[in-house]
Design a protein around this motif. Structure first.
Motif, PDB file in Angstrom:
ATOM      1  N   GLY A 110     -22.000 -21.217  30.720  1.00 56.08           N
ATOM      2  CA  GLY A 110     -20.610 -21.650  30.834  1.00 56.08           C
ATOM      3  C   GLY A 110     -19.807 -21.318  29.591  1.00 56.08           C
ATOM      4  N   ALA A 111     -20.242 -20.310  28.851  1.00 55.44           N
ATOM      5  CA  ALA A 111     -19.618 -19.966  27.573  1.00 55.44           C
ATOM      6  C   ALA A 111     -18.772 -18.706  27.634  1.00 55.44           C
ATOM      7  CB  ALA A 111     -20.706 -19.803  26.510  1.00 55.44           C
ATOM      8  N   ASN A 112     -18.531 -18.151  28.819  1.00 52.01           N
ATOM      9  CA  ASN A 112     -17.716 -16.936  28.897  1.00 52.01           C
ATOM     10  C   ASN A 112     -16.285 -17.221  28.490  1.00 52.01           C
ATOM     11  OD1 ASN A 112     -16.927 -14.220  29.710  1.00 52.01           O
ATOM     12  ND2 ASN A 112     -15.854 -15.294  31.349  1.00 52.01           N
ATOM     13  N   ARG A 113     -15.734 -16.379  27.644  1.00 46.50           N
ATOM     14  CA  ARG A 113     -14.351 -16.543  27.189  1.00 46.50           C
ATOM     15  C   ARG A 113     -13.485 -15.337  27.549  1.00 46.50           C
ATOM     16  NH1 ARG A 113     -15.663 -20.972  27.404  1.00 46.50           N
ATOM     17  NH2 ARG A 113     -16.473 -22.235  25.736  1.00 46.50           N
ATOM     18  N   ARG A 114     -14.049 -14.402  28.310  1.00 45.51           N
ATOM     19  CA  ARG A 114     -13.310 -13.199  28.679  1.00 45.51           C
ATOM     20  C   ARG A 114     -12.714 -13.358  30.075  1.00 45.51           C
ATOM     21  NH1 ARG A 114     -17.766 -11.010  25.670  1.00 45.51           N
ATOM     22  NH2 ARG A 114     -16.956  -9.753  23.954  1.00 45.51           N
ATOM     23  N   GLY A 115     -11.579 -12.715  30.274  1.00 45.90           N
ATOM     24  CA  GLY A 115     -10.902 -12.790  31.564  1.00 45.90           C
ATOM     25  C   GLY A 115     -11.321 -11.677  32.504  1.00 45.90           C
ATOM     26  N   HIS A 116     -10.847 -11.798  33.739  1.00 47.57           N
ATOM     27  CA  HIS A 116     -11.227 -10.821  34.756  1.00 47.57           C
ATOM     28  C   HIS A 116     -10.721  -9.420  34.435  1.00 47.57           C
ATOM     29  CE1 HIS A 116      -7.323 -10.434  36.891  1.00 47.57           C
ATOM     30  NE2 HIS A 116      -7.124 -11.643  36.393  1.00 47.57           N
ATOM     31  N   VAL A 117      -9.604  -9.288  33.743  1.00 49.91           N
ATOM     32  CA  VAL A 117      -9.089  -7.957  33.398  1.00 49.91           C
ATOM     33  C   VAL A 117     -10.052  -7.253  32.435  1.00 49.91           C
ATOM     34  CG1 VAL A 117      -7.189  -6.701  32.312  1.00 49.91           C
ATOM     35  CG2 VAL A 117      -6.701  -8.636  33.829  1.00 49.91           C
ATOM     36  N   TRP A 118     -10.577  -7.988  31.470  1.00 46.90           N
ATOM     37  CA  TRP A 118     -11.544  -7.395  30.538  1.00 46.90           C
ATOM     38  C   TRP A 118     -12.761  -6.873  31.302  1.00 46.90           C
ATOM     39  CZ3 TRP A 118     -16.603  -7.815  29.013  1.00 46.90           C
ATOM     40  CH2 TRP A 118     -16.942  -7.184  27.803  1.00 46.90           C
ATOM     41  N   PHE A 119     -13.239  -7.659  32.257  1.00 50.84           N
ATOM     42  CA  PHE A 119     -14.408  -7.243  33.036  1.00 50.84           C
ATOM     43  C   PHE A 119     -14.084  -6.058  33.942  1.00 50.84           C
ATOM     44  CE2 PHE A 119     -15.839 -11.506  31.868  1.00 50.84           C
ATOM     45  CZ  PHE A 119     -17.085 -11.172  31.350  1.00 50.84           C
ATOM     46  N   ARG A 120     -12.847  -5.944  34.400  1.00 50.12           N
ATOM     47  CA  ARG A 120     -12.461  -4.772  35.192  1.00 50.12           C
ATOM     48  C   ARG A 120     -12.570  -3.500  34.341  1.00 50.12           C
ATOM     49  NH1 ARG A 120     -10.066  -6.493  40.016  1.00 50.12           N
ATOM     50  NH2 ARG A 120      -9.412  -8.663  39.928  1.00 50.12           N
ATOM     51  N   TRP A 121     -12.148  -3.567  33.084  1.00 47.71           N
ATOM     52  CA  TRP A 121     -12.280  -2.419  32.181  1.00 47.71           C
ATOM     53  C   TRP A 121     -13.744  -2.183  31.815  1.00 47.71           C
ATOM     54  CZ3 TRP A 121      -8.925   1.252  31.610  1.00 47.71           C
ATOM     55  CH2 TRP A 121      -7.598   0.992  31.863  1.00 47.71           C
ATOM     56  N   PHE A 122     -14.467  -3.253  31.577  1.00 54.09           N
ATOM     57  CA  PHE A 122     -15.894  -3.149  31.268  1.00 54.09           C
ATOM     58  C   PHE A 122     -16.640  -2.441  32.406  1.00 54.09           C
ATOM     59  CE2 PHE A 122     -20.205  -5.111  31.321  1.00 54.09           C
ATOM     60  CZ  PHE A 122     -20.646  -4.724  30.064  1.00 54.09           C
ATOM     61  N   ASN A 123     -16.203  -2.676  33.629  1.00 55.15           N
ATOM     62  CA  ASN A 123     -16.808  -2.092  34.814  1.00 55.15           C
ATOM     63  C   ASN A 123     -16.649  -0.572  34.864  1.00 55.15           C
ATOM     64  OD1 ASN A 123     -18.142  -2.324  37.337  1.00 55.15           O
ATOM     65  ND2 ASN A 123     -16.200  -2.259  38.400  1.00 55.15           N
ATOM     66  N   GLU A 124     -15.694  -0.026  34.123  1.00 57.87           N
ATOM     67  CA  GLU A 124     -15.451   1.418  34.147  1.00 57.87           C
ATOM     68  C   GLU A 124     -16.378   2.190  33.206  1.00 57.87           C
ATOM     69  OE1 GLU A 124     -13.546   2.657  36.465  1.00 57.87           O
ATOM     70  OE2 GLU A 124     -13.084   0.606  37.076  1.00 57.87           O
ATOM     71  N   VAL A 125     -17.027   1.510  32.282  1.00 56.24           N
ATOM     72  CA  VAL A 125     -17.872   2.185  31.285  1.00 56.24           C
ATOM     73  C   VAL A 125     -18.987   3.006  31.930  1.00 56.24           C
ATOM     74  CG1 VAL A 125     -19.461   1.810  29.349  1.00 56.24           C
ATOM     75  CG2 VAL A 125     -17.276   0.579  29.448  1.00 56.24           C
ATOM     76  N   PRO A 126     -19.782   2.451  32.871  1.00 53.43           N
ATOM     77  CA  PRO A 126     -20.857   3.278  33.436  1.00 53.43           C
ATOM     78  C   PRO A 126     -20.341   4.476  34.229  1.00 53.43           C
ATOM     79  CG  PRO A 126     -20.749   1.176  34.580  1.00 53.43           C
ATOM     80  CD  PRO A 126     -19.809   1.089  33.414  1.00 53.43           C
TER      81      PRO A 126
END
Length: 142
Positions: A110-126
């Motif tokens: 329960g310690a995540n501090r990042r928002g969904h937009v950050w994860f959308r960009w993170f998803n593009e790395v692979p």
């Protein structure tokens, strides 16, 4: 050698399926309202199962890739700088895989501090790393 290469490609593709989908689950987890415990638990269960499934796929892809490289000499010798570049991409992918594990642990605590937009960009790395790796293997630019 063609059997080893075929299974290497299958396991790489399967590993990438997990690398593409797990961050998508993170996007959804980052969007779950705090009062929606059941949804959060369901997504965490899915993410955990996916990570446990994709890790052996990564290990098999790596083992078969090493077999091709060291056992058959693919990418060794002069004029094979593309292989060193591809190996760098593989190391970056392993780092990304590890980062996914850390992010999953953060969600579980329960310690995540990042928002969904950050994860959308993170998803593009692979995606970007896959494009680069394929270009190195097929074009062999150096």
């Amino acid at each position: 050698m063609l059997w080893v290469k075929s299974f290497h490609i299958v396991f790489v593709a399967s590993w990438f399926a997990g690398l593409f989908y797990l961050p998508r689950i993170f996007v959804n987890l980052a969007m779950v309202p705090p009062e929606s415990g059941a949804e959060r638990e369901r997504l965490l269960l899915m993410a955990g199962k996916l990570f446990r499934f994709m890790t052996p796929l990564a290990l098999l892809a790596l083992a078969l890739g090493l077999w091709l490289w060291l056992g058959y000499g693919i990418g060794r010798g002069p004029g094979n700088g593309w292989m060193h570049a591809k190996l760098l991409v593989v190391l970056l992918l392993l780092g990304y895989h590890h980062a996914c594990w850390r992010l999953l642990a953060s969600f579980r605590k329960g310690a995540n501090r990042r928002g969904h937009v950050w994860f959308r960009w993170f998803n593009e790395v692979p995606v970007a790393l896959l494009v680069v790796a394929v270009i190195f293997v097929v074009v062999k630019p150096f």
